[in-house]
Design a protein around this motif. Structure first.
Motif, PDB file in Angstrom:
ATOM      1  N   GLU A   1      -6.483   5.329   3.391  1.00 48.93           N
ATOM      2  CA  GLU A   1      -7.688   6.167   3.286  1.00 48.93           C
ATOM      3  C   GLU A   1      -8.747   6.238   4.542  1.00 48.93           C
ATOM      4  O   GLU A   1      -9.072   6.913   4.875  1.00 48.93           O
ATOM      5  CB  GLU A   1      -8.321   5.647   2.024  1.00 48.93           C
TER       6      GLU A   1
ATOM      7  N   THR B   1      -9.454   0.824   4.049  1.00 53.85           N
ATOM      8  CA  THR B   1      -9.530   0.926   2.703  1.00 53.85           C
ATOM      9  C   THR B   1      -8.009   1.750   2.417  1.00 53.85           C
ATOM     10  O   THR B   1      -7.517   2.474   3.036  1.00 53.85           O
ATOM     11  CB  THR B   1     -10.552   2.131   2.364  1.00 53.85           C
TER      12      THR B   1
ATOM     13  N   ILE C   1       0.818  -1.133   0.054  1.00 54.71           N
ATOM     14  CA  ILE C   1       0.236   0.110  -0.101  1.00 54.71           C
ATOM     15  C   ILE C   1       0.963   1.172   0.079  1.00 54.71           C
ATOM     16  O   ILE C   1       2.157   1.314   0.700  1.00 54.71           O
ATOM     17  CB  ILE C   1      -1.019  -0.030   1.102  1.00 54.71           C
TER      18      ILE C   1
ATOM     19  N   THR D   1     -12.601  -3.392  -5.147  1.00 52.57           N
ATOM     20  CA  THR D   1     -11.816  -2.291  -5.616  1.00 52.57           C
ATOM     21  C   THR D   1     -12.924  -1.197  -5.818  1.00 52.57           C
ATOM     22  O   THR D   1     -13.816  -1.077  -6.483  1.00 52.57           O
ATOM     23  CB  THR D   1     -11.422  -2.633  -7.075  1.00 52.57           C
TER      24      THR D   1
ATOM     25  N   VAL E   1      -4.833   2.418  -0.757  1.00 54.18           N
ATOM     26  CA  VAL E   1      -4.369   2.585  -2.014  1.00 54.18           C
ATOM     27  C   VAL E   1      -3.029   2.016  -2.481  1.00 54.18           C
ATOM     28  O   VAL E   1      -2.270   2.086  -1.506  1.00 54.18           O
ATOM     29  CB  VAL E   1      -4.194   4.234  -2.052  1.00 54.18           C
ATOM     30  N   ARG E   2      -3.113   1.359  -3.591  1.00 54.39           N
ATOM     31  CA  ARG E   2      -1.889   0.500  -4.056  1.00 54.39           C
ATOM     32  C   ARG E   2      -1.776   0.521  -5.522  1.00 54.39           C
ATOM     33  O   ARG E   2      -3.005   0.697  -6.148  1.00 54.39           O
ATOM     34  CB  ARG E   2      -2.099  -0.861  -3.614  1.00 54.39           C
TER      35      ARG E   2
ATOM     36  N   LYS F   1     -11.085  -1.801  -0.583  1.00 51.41           N
ATOM     37  CA  LYS F   1     -11.682  -2.060   0.950  1.00 51.41           C
ATOM     38  C   LYS F   1     -11.421  -3.567   1.015  1.00 51.41           C
ATOM     39  O   LYS F   1     -11.941  -4.286   0.209  1.00 51.41           O
ATOM     40  CB  LYS F   1     -13.010  -1.532   0.413  1.00 51.41           C
TER      41      LYS F   1
ATOM     42  N   ARG G   1      -0.970   4.301   0.570  1.00 53.61           N
ATOM     43  CA  ARG G   1      -1.670   5.428   1.220  1.00 53.61           C
ATOM     44  C   ARG G   1      -2.830   4.665   2.117  1.00 53.61           C
ATOM     45  O   ARG G   1      -3.256   3.431   1.613  1.00 53.61           O
ATOM     46  CB  ARG G   1      -2.455   6.312   0.148  1.00 53.61           C
TER      47      ARG G   1
ATOM     48  N   THR H   1      -7.930   2.072  -5.372  1.00 53.56           N
ATOM     49  CA  THR H   1      -8.157   2.167  -3.838  1.00 53.56           C
ATOM     50  C   THR H   1      -9.047   0.717  -3.678  1.00 53.56           C
ATOM     51  O   THR H   1      -9.975   0.647  -4.359  1.00 53.56           O
ATOM     52  CB  THR H   1      -9.368   3.176  -3.940  1.00 53.56           C
TER      53      THR H   1
END
Ligand SMILES: Cc1cc2nc3c(=O)[nH]c(=O)nc-3n(C[C@H](O)[C@H](O)[C@H](O)COP(=O)(O)OP(=O)(O)OC[C@H]3O[C@@H](n4cnc5c(N)ncnc54)[C@H](O)[C@@H]3O)c2cc1C
Ligand SMILES: Nc1ncnc2c1ncn2[C@@H]1O[C@H](COP(=O)(O)O)[C@@H](O)[C@H]1O
Lengths: 314, 249
Positions: free
Chosen positions: A118, A122, A114, B217, A124-125, A137, A116, A135
């Motif tokens: 969120e 959740t 990852i 996603t 970000v990768r 979850k 970030r 993004t």
């Protein structure tokens, strides 16, 4: 929420990547414990206890963990980690080896690499070698996550005063054993965390010519990296490879020498603050990401670069 | 000994990936698809083991849509003996892929399972390790050398600090790194012969595995583009810019 960070270390010192992972844990929020598993890891545990934001350091000190064999470590981490909402470690080769195994033992998904946070579930990768950013979850009750260290500024290494607790859990799966290792020896900074990186590609022509880059690196206090083509051709060892399937670097300055700029290479360095490309082909794709491009024959440019740097850096 | 190889159908690594305007994913319509490069290396390693007389049979398995049979046929043309296609049009995440492969392992009982270290689409680097956990096998990940020695396999692994060698009890899982070998090309006669090799098709339900993704996603975006830079005239200008403009030296 409670987060277990698996420390990355070599049994004698804590890797800086652990501080980046603790930063990612802070972004999630909650109590942060650090697990130090290895053999004779007293000094590592003490270093982890001083890191900013760490609540407790758990130590599993046993020969079974000395070589970080995934079969043994994953059982330990799954057992200790099942009481936490998140298990995090850095996306180095040890983390990549162990964490999917931990996730499968816990019957949960794993989120890789990852960049970030969120929210608590959740992340970000990058996917497709960084050509797309997803993004995602995670719906499992325990989130097993590897963190790209360069994407998080490290927490302070000093100032914390976490308690240290010894664990008496020995997991020896009996499936694997350590045979040997060949560690690259270098006095230069670690590639993954160096502030300046100078990398050579196929254009270097042979391993001897990498000495030219090493001399520049010595002037700048830089680490030396390489493209896959240079590693494949046997110019330099594999641990120097930068890219999608090698190391991810994000230094202040990245100098690409005789590297064309394939997407797989860019995936490993395009988050660098300033990128310099030296290439004799003005059409080379590397120039599209370079802040400063020099179209030149490297065999003329590099010795000159070293001389000029010598003047300004000393 | 029997060797099982898992191959995945992915976007060809030369294709320039484009994110869909609605941010739901990347555009796969009419793009060239191929076998994941790390899986090609896995097939090649199995074929070499067979050529050395170490492997007796190579079974190749792929999970995915009907078209994944193309990648199985490619593996058969490269020297695998038999194919298994687990057909599904749904997105299969690494944990499910590992569960499906586990079911195949239980049926086929291979001595060695070879996977790629990483899919170049998801960049996950998970399935082999998960399969090893689920089947209780040892794992030799990121392999640059694989030597079968009696009831053990020695795997040299590419790790951050250099190379590390482990010995694993068989059966074991190995995942391939780029330098393990250089895959061959399939010859035309072998491509023809591959069409006659057996290929079984089944569904995840046939294997008793339910596809229930744990990761959703939410969106897929293009990465932030870098500002185009400048060309400098010579080394002196470069050093000057680094010192006085970028202030990084
Ligand atoms: C699955 C997969 C994963 C991969 N992962 C990675 C990865 O992690 N990292 C990676 O780097 N690659 C990776 N690759 C390989 C990648 O696709 C490219 O092949 C590789 O990056 C090319 O390396 P290069 O730029 O050194 O070589 P080339 O593309 O051959 O470029 C050499 C460059 O040197 C220049 N040159 C030659 N001589 C001189 C000279 N005298 N002076 C100045 N310039 C000169 C040329 O103009 C050329 O631009 C991967 C590939 C695959 C399929
Ligand atoms: N759908 C699939 N079908 C067959 N093999 C797969 C599939 N997904 C993953 N694998 C195998 O697992 C490896 C690693 O994939 P991943 O964990 O997705 O990065 C791949 O190189 C394949 O060998």
């Amino acid at each position: 929420m409670s987060i277990l960070v698996i420390a990355e270390h070599d049994n004698s010192s804590l890797k800086q990547a652990t501080l980046n992972v603790v930063a990612a844990a802070k972004a999630i929020g909650g109590d942060i414990d650090v697990l130090v598993a290895g053999e004779n890891v007293g000094a590592v545990a003490e270093a982890a206890a001083k890191a900013e934001g760490v609540n407790k350091v758990l130590v599993a000190d046993n020969a079974a963990y000395g070589h970080f064999l995934a079969e043994n470590l994953s059982e330990l981490v799954a057992e200790v980690g099942k009481g936490y909402s998140h298990i995090l470690t850095s996306a180095g080769t040890t983390g990549k080896d162990i964490m999917p195994r931990v996730a499968a033992l816990l019957d949960v998904a794993q989120v890789s690499d990852i960049i970030r946070v969120e929210s608590e579930d959740t992340f970000v990768r990058p996917i497709y070698a960084g050509n797309a950013i997803a993004t995602v979850k995670a719906s499992d009750s325990i989130k097993v996550v590897t963190v790209r260290p360069t994407a998080f500024d490290p927490v302070a290494a000093e100032g914390g005063s976490a308690s240290i607790e010894q664990l008496d859990i020995v997991k020896d799966a009996g499936l694997s054993s350590f045979v040997g290792e060949e560690k690259a020896q270098s006095d230069r900074p670690d590639l993954a965390s160096a502030g300046i990186v100078i990398s050579g590609g196929r254009g270097m022509q042979n391993g001897d010519n990498f000495k030219m880059l090493e001399q520049v690196a010595d002037v700048l206090g830089a680490a030396v990296g390489a493209s896959r083509a240079a590693v494949d051709a046997g110019f330099v060892p594999n641990d120097m490879q930068v890219g999608q399937t090698g190391k991810i670097v994000a230094p202040q300055l990245y100098v690409a020498v005789g590297i064309s700029g394939a997407i797989q290479h860019l995936a490993g360095m395009s988050d660098s603050k300033v990128i310099v490309a030296i290439n004799k082909d003005e059409e080379a794709p590397i120039f599209q990401v370079a802040d400063y491009g020099l179209v030149a024959d490297l065999f003329e440019a590099i010795p000159e670069f070293e001389q000029e740097l010598d003047k300004v850096c000393s | 000994m029997k060797v099982l190889v898992a191959v995945k159908r992915v976007i060809d690594y030369n294709v320039k990936v484009r994110v869909k305007p609605d941010n739901t994913g990347v555009d796969l319509a009419n793009v060239k698809m191929a076998m994941n490069p790390f899986c090609e290396i896995a097939v090649e390693e199995a074929v070499r083991l067979k050529e050395k007389g170490v492997a007796s049979e190579i079974v190749v398995v792929s999970i995915g849509p009907k078209a994944s049979q193309e990648q199985i046929r490619t593996a058969l043309a490269l020297g695998a003996d038999r194919g298994i296609h687990i057909e599904t049009d749904e997105e299969v995440q690494s944990l499910e892929a590992a569960k499906l492969l586990k079911a195949v392992v239980e049926k086929e009982e291979p001595k060695l399972v070879i996977l790629g270290k990483q899919s170049i689409d998801s960049d996950n680097n998970q399935t082999g390790q998960m399969l090893a956990a689920l089947t209780g096998m040892g794992q030799g990940t990121f392999a640059s050398e694989v030597v079968v020695d009696g009831d053990k396999v020695k795997v040299t692994r590419e790790v951050d600090g250099g190379l590390m060698t482990v010995a694993l009890n068989l059966p074991a899982v190995v995942t391939t790194d780029l330098r393990l070998n250089e895959p061959r090309y399939a010859s035309l006669p072998n491509i023809m012969k591959a069409k006659k090799k057996p290929l079984d098709s089944m569904s995840p339900a046939d294997l008793g595995v339910e596809i229930a993704p744990r990761l959703t996603t939410l969106k897929v975006e293009a990465p932030a583009a870098r500002q185009a830079g400048i060309k400098v005239a010579d080394v002196a200008e470069l050093v000057d810019k680094l010192k006085n403009e970028a202030k990084v030296i």
